[in-house]
Design an enzyme around this catalytic site. Structure first.
Site, PDB file in Angstrom:
ATOM      1  N   GLU A  42       1.164  -1.326  -0.175  1.00  0.00           N
ATOM      2  CA  GLU A  42       0.087   0.315   0.046  1.00  0.00           C
ATOM      3  C   GLU A  42       1.212   1.039   0.193  1.00  0.00           C
ATOM      4  O   GLU A  42       0.718   2.577  -0.855  1.00  0.00           O
ATOM      5  CB  GLU A  42      -0.555  -0.275   1.372  1.00  0.00           C
ATOM      6  CG  GLU A  42      -1.696   0.741   1.294  1.00  0.00           C
ATOM      7  CD  GLU A  42      -2.811   1.577   0.317  1.00  0.00           C
ATOM      8  OE1 GLU A  42      -2.646   0.658  -0.489  1.00  0.00           O
ATOM      9  OE2 GLU A  42      -3.062   2.829   0.106  1.00  0.00           O
ATOM     10  N   ASP A  44       3.815   1.142  -0.958  1.00  0.00           N
ATOM     11  CA  ASP A  44       4.100   1.378  -2.731  1.00  0.00           C
ATOM     12  C   ASP A  44       3.732   2.055  -3.261  1.00  0.00           C
ATOM     13  O   ASP A  44       4.037   2.890  -4.394  1.00  0.00           O
ATOM     14  CB  ASP A  44       4.909   0.503  -2.816  1.00  0.00           C
ATOM     15  CG  ASP A  44       6.457  -0.056  -2.541  1.00  0.00           C
ATOM     16  OD1 ASP A  44       6.799   0.099  -1.541  1.00  0.00           O
ATOM     17  OD2 ASP A  44       6.220  -1.705  -2.124  1.00  0.00           O
ATOM     18  N   GLU A 121      21.019   7.107  28.542  1.00  0.00           N
ATOM     19  CA  GLU A 121      19.728   6.441  26.916  1.00  0.00           C
ATOM     20  C   GLU A 121      21.401   6.279  26.273  1.00  0.00           C
ATOM     21  O   GLU A 121      22.198   5.326  27.685  1.00  0.00           O
ATOM     22  CB  GLU A 121      19.965   7.909  25.965  1.00  0.00           C
ATOM     23  CG  GLU A 121      21.085   8.952  26.104  1.00  0.00           C
ATOM     24  CD  GLU A 121      20.776  10.027  25.864  1.00  0.00           C
ATOM     25  OE1 GLU A 121      19.962  10.537  25.710  1.00  0.00           O
ATOM     26  OE2 GLU A 121      21.866  10.448  24.661  1.00  0.00           O
ATOM     27  N   LYS A 123      24.001   4.145  24.009  1.00  0.00           N
ATOM     28  CA  LYS A 123      25.347   4.611  23.198  1.00  0.00           C
ATOM     29  C   LYS A 123      25.238   3.734  21.874  1.00  0.00           C
ATOM     30  O   LYS A 123      25.472   2.449  21.751  1.00  0.00           O
ATOM     31  CB  LYS A 123      26.317   4.513  23.750  1.00  0.00           C
ATOM     32  CG  LYS A 123      28.006   5.051  23.165  1.00  0.00           C
ATOM     33  CD  LYS A 123      28.911   5.428  24.175  1.00  0.00           C
ATOM     34  CE  LYS A 123      30.055   6.190  23.547  1.00  0.00           C
ATOM     35  NZ  LYS A 123      30.421   5.824  21.844  1.00  0.00           N
ATOM     36  N   GLU A 181      22.846   9.888  15.737  1.00  0.00           N
ATOM     37  CA  GLU A 181      23.767   8.068  15.206  1.00  0.00           C
ATOM     38  C   GLU A 181      22.779   8.083  14.024  1.00  0.00           C
ATOM     39  O   GLU A 181      21.461   6.978  14.078  1.00  0.00           O
ATOM     40  CB  GLU A 181      23.990   7.338  16.099  1.00  0.00           C
ATOM     41  CG  GLU A 181      24.544   6.427  15.887  1.00  0.00           C
ATOM     42  CD  GLU A 181      26.391   7.231  16.690  1.00  0.00           C
ATOM     43  OE1 GLU A 181      26.555   7.971  17.357  1.00  0.00           O
ATOM     44  OE2 GLU A 181      27.907   6.076  17.073  1.00  0.00           O
ATOM     45  N   CYS A 434      28.793 -36.635   9.933  1.00  0.00           N
ATOM     46  CA  CYS A 434      28.823 -37.616   9.440  1.00  0.00           C
ATOM     47  C   CYS A 434      27.734 -38.518   9.723  1.00  0.00           C
ATOM     48  O   CYS A 434      26.670 -38.332   9.520  1.00  0.00           O
ATOM     49  CB  CYS A 434      29.437 -37.692  11.612  1.00  0.00           C
ATOM     50  SG  CYS A 434      28.921 -39.772  12.159  1.00  0.00           S
TER      51      CYS A 434
HETATM   52  S1  IVH Z   1      26.744  12.475  23.402  1.00  0.00           S
HETATM   53  C1  IVH Z   1      27.682  16.439  24.378  1.00  0.00           C
HETATM   54  N1  IVH Z   1      25.114  10.249  23.613  1.00  0.00           N
HETATM   55  O1  IVH Z   1      29.238   8.067  20.906  1.00  0.00           O
HETATM   56  C2  IVH Z   1      28.318  15.172  23.868  1.00  0.00           C
HETATM   57  N2  IVH Z   1      26.756  10.216  21.628  1.00  0.00           N
HETATM   58  O2  IVH Z   1      32.298  10.112  22.072  1.00  0.00           O
HETATM   59  C3  IVH Z   1      27.972  13.852  22.745  1.00  0.00           C
HETATM   60  N3  IVH Z   1      27.108   8.697  20.353  1.00  0.00           N
HETATM   61  O3  IVH Z   1      30.785  10.345  18.408  1.00  0.00           O
HETATM   62  C4  IVH Z   1      27.565  13.151  21.687  1.00  0.00           C
HETATM   63  N4  IVH Z   1      25.602   7.520  21.356  1.00  0.00           N
HETATM   64  O4  IVH Z   1      28.262   9.485  18.101  1.00  0.00           O
HETATM   65  C5  IVH Z   1      25.911  11.017  22.892  1.00  0.00           C
HETATM   66  N5  IVH Z   1      22.822   8.829  23.189  1.00  0.00           N
HETATM   67  C6  IVH Z   1      24.523   9.442  23.005  1.00  0.00           C
HETATM   68  C7  IVH Z   1      25.545   8.997  22.375  1.00  0.00           C
HETATM   69  C8  IVH Z   1      26.253   9.028  21.466  1.00  0.00           C
HETATM   70  C9  IVH Z   1      26.471   7.309  20.519  1.00  0.00           C
HETATM   71  C10 IVH Z   1      28.686   8.144  19.957  1.00  0.00           C
HETATM   72  C11 IVH Z   1      28.563   9.803  19.276  1.00  0.00           C
HETATM   73  C12 IVH Z   1      29.758  10.016  19.529  1.00  0.00           C
HETATM   74  C13 IVH Z   1      30.354   9.334  20.746  1.00  0.00           C
HETATM   75  C14 IVH Z   1      30.560  10.413  21.560  1.00  0.00           C
END
Ligand code: IVH
Length: 683
Positions: A42, A44, A121, A123, A181, A434
């Site tokens: 749908e 598409d 949060e 990473k 990200e 085997c």
């Molecule tokens: S905050 C002011 N939050 O980690 C702080 N970075 O060295 C700026 N990253 O290259 C970064 N998840 O790409 C922040 N929830 C998150 C993140 C995050 C991944 C990466 C970001 C950066 C590196 C920080």
């Protein structure tokens, strides 16, 4: 008065605007709410409708039209972009102490005695990107680069459907730099690598490399074919709107205006709160659809963030709490083979011991012969080993620069290393086996028994690797049926078996006699019959005798069963020893409730349940089994289609989502009540 024959009819203009809004809404539902509203076909169809309209009236095309995401000519090189506000890095912590110290420094900086409020949060393991929107329109996207200057990847970012081309709001700010990200989901990564493999092209080592490789493409048409995602976590320049007062409010605002933010984010108080979040995410990490390498804590109040300021290139208000590395480098000392329960031979690298993600690894799987060739792993090589969550460690790749002159390639043995039967490999299969079967090959007997007693099969608690090993090696047990004849004395005589634990194992074996048909079928270990096929077979045939008598046509009638599965079942049942095994198991007391389950009333039919949190008495599996037994379905995530969310203690984001979507939330007692009604109507 000249007549302008090319003027756009007003209804075409309106129609185009309507289609664009509708497509953007579906993108939002899919990528931000994780709750698809319409089938792909749908979507598409709407897309094609808009394309046709724009072809007829090219003057209607706008830069935020979804048709303008794909394509664009290849660039000679990426243009440099200077960031209006630098893209900073973030300090890392690894131990509990690091976190406690971070929290102490924050309190000292703020001159606070009380607990600080943080926002926690994930990473994300991808690459940082800055998205610039002017008056609501996406005008530029740039990589982080060295933090001051990055590369202009706007043409590529425009192909990422998770990123809106226009913010969903009435009075957008004049300028906003949204930071976050770009990453690739694990499933999309696996599909991409499968495609690469088929095309004879290089595979990517991990989703992060795949995301980076896909984004840093001079030809945006290639990026358009890769499924990239985006999660926002920060902000750069903002003009023409007030900055929210807290980080949590910023992320909520993003979600509202159509920018994807991950659901896993939470407020926490003090170091204890941070560590709780870290542990919770650690447990759920493997289940996330994307890779993370830790969590990030940020002081929630923006005013407090400003008060804390920066040290060199990282803010004092944020800390990344990293998970122990999941990849490590070591040497392949040898490559052996392991014989599985179906006789399949798996090449296994014997490694110089190495710490991966906090666990010492000495063996890593190489999957099969073709994988060893494709990855060109040899004995003596230095390799990268990966261990993710609870999956078996695997060899990812070797380091060509470190290959010694005397490295030796792996050769698949001609005879089974366990029982010396010939090894066979059908031409159309990736797996060598085997040929001894469980009669000749103790490795297959062990594997088969371990599968039979496993949690999702007969669920015999306490009967692990080492016990099964001894039982088979001493010929105490040959088939699964023998388990039910085991006596206390023969068990207690085994190594490391006290009377008490022997008694417990016997009890667990006895308990497993009362089972379900689906578990029993699954426990038999028929090739290609996994848990869900076993459930379908049980549902369809209702009893084991009907299954034993089934012919190919009848098997093909079962949902989930195709020619390969049907043939495998027939082959299994054609072996008199397998039929004998089923008879003996029944003779030894293994039983389940029979009767065409089709005919039984299914009061939960048509209802979809989602389980979350810890229920007071039932395990998740038990609850799921009961629901399915009553005809209901169990799904992994909450959507509009969910009938009920069953919530226990510590229910998390699923509960919040159910509340947002208006999905009714019930507790275990209410579920049992519904199931109880099932029992009554059965009687
Ligand atoms: S905050 C002011 N939050 O980690 C702080 N970075 O060295 C700026 N990253 O290259 C970064 N998840 O790409 C922040 N929830 C998150 C993140 C995050 C991944 C990466 C970001 C950066 C590196 C920080």
């Amino acid at each position: 008065m000249p007549h302008d024959s090319t003027a756009t009819p007003p209804d075409a203009l309106e129609q185009a605007a309507r289609l664009r809004a509708e497509i953007a809404r579906h993108n939002h539902a899919y990528y931000v709410l994780d709750n698809p509203t319409i089938p792909d076909a749908e979507y598409d169809r709407l897309f094609r409708e808009l394309q046709t309209l724009e072809q007829a009236h090219p003057e209607l095309i706008t830069s935020d039209s979804p048709t303008q995401r794909v394509g664009g000519a290849p660039l000679p090189q990426f243009e440099q972009v200077r960031h209006s506000a630098p893209m900073l890095s973030i300090n890392n912590g690894f131990s509990d102490d690091d976190i406690v110290n971070f929290d102490r420094r924050v309190r000292e900086g703020l001159k606070l005695e009380t607990a600080v409020e943080y926002n926690c949060e994930l990473k994300f393991d991808g690459l940082a990107i800055n998205l610039r929107y002017e008056h609501g329109l996406l005008v530029q996207a740039a990589t982080r680069g060295d933090g001051t200057t990055g590369e202009n990847v706007t043409a590529n970012i425009r192909t990422v459907r998770a990123i809106p081309l226009r913010l969903q709001m009435d009075n957008p700010p004049a300028i906003i730099d949204i930071r976050g990200e770009v990453l690739m989901f694990k499933g999309d990564f696996a599909r991409l690598n499968a495609r690469q493999r088929e095309a004879g092209q290089r595979e990517f080592a991990n989703p992060r490399n795949a995301a980076a490789g896909s984004l840093r493409q001079l030809d945006p048409r290639i990026t358009a074919q890769r499924s990239l995602r985006f999660f926002a976590y920060g902000i750069g320049v903002l003009e023409g709107a007030a900055l929210p007062e807290s980080h949590a409010a910023l992320l909520d605002w993003y979600a509202q205006i159509g920018i994807p933010v991950a659901a896993e984010r939470r407020a926490a108080q003090g170091a204890e709160g941070l560590l709780t979040f870290y542990r919770d995410i650690g447990l759920r990490r493997a289940q996330l659809p994307y890779e993370i390498d830790g969590v990030v804590y940020k002081v929630n109040r923006v005013a407090q963030q400003a008060q804390l300021g920066f040290v060199s290139r990282a803010p004092r208000f944020a800390l990344a709490h990293k998970f122990p590395a999941e990849e490590a480098m070591t040497i392949v000392q040898d490559i052996g083979v392991q014989v599985g329960r179906t006789g399949a031979l798996t090449p296994v690298a014997r490694l110089a011991p190495v710490l991966v993600g906090g666990v010492t690894v000495t063996n890593a799987t190489l999957h099969n012969e073709d994988e060893v060739r494709r990855k060109d792993i040899q004995i003596g090589d230095t390799v990268i080993v990966r261990r993710a969550g609870d999956v078996i460690p695997e060899v990812v790749s070797f380091v060509p620069e470190l290959r010694p002159a005397d490295a030796r390639p792996f050769v698949m043995p001609a005879l089974c290393p366990v029982c010396s039967s010939p090894i066979v490999r059908p031409e159309d299969e990736a797996v060598a086996r085997c040929s001894g079967g469980w009669v000749k090959c103790p490795a297959q007997r062990k594997g088969g028994l371990l599968h039979f007693v496993s949690r999702r099969a007969m669920d015999v608690e306490g009967l692990g690797d080492q016990l099964v090993e001894q039982l088979v090696d001493r010929s105490v047990v040959t088939t699964a049926a023998d388990l039910y004849r085991l006596g206390l004395t023969s068990l207690a005589s085994l190594d490391r078996m006290a009377d008490k634990s022997a008694g417990n194992v016997i009890k667990a074996i006895q308990k497993s006699k009362s089972t379900t048909l689906a578990r029993f079928i699954y426990a038999l270990g028929i090739r290609h019959v996994g848990e869900s096929t076993a459930k379908e077979l049980a549902r369809h045939f209702g009893g084991i005798d009907a299954l034993l008598k089934a012919d190919e046509a009848q098997l093909l009638d079962v949902a989930d069963v195709g020619p390969v599965v049907a043939r495998s079942i027939l082959q299994f049942l054609a072996d008199p020893m397998n039929v004998e095994l089923i008879e003996q198991l029944r003779a030894n007391g293994v039983h389940w409730e029979e009767g065409a389950s089709e005919a039984r009333p299914k009061p939960l039919a048509g209802l979809t349940f989602v389980l979350t949190g810890t229920l007071p008495t039932l395990s998740r599996d038990e609850a799921a089994e009961r629901i399915e037994g009553a005809g209901g379905k169990v799904a992994g995530s909450v959507s509009k289609k969910t009938s009920y969310l069953v919530a226990g203690d510590d229910a998390g984001s699923k509960l919040a989502k159910a509340e947002t979507l208006g999905v009714p939330v019930i507790d275990e007692a209410a579920l049992l009540e519904m199931l109880h009604q099932t029992k009554e109507s059965e009687a």
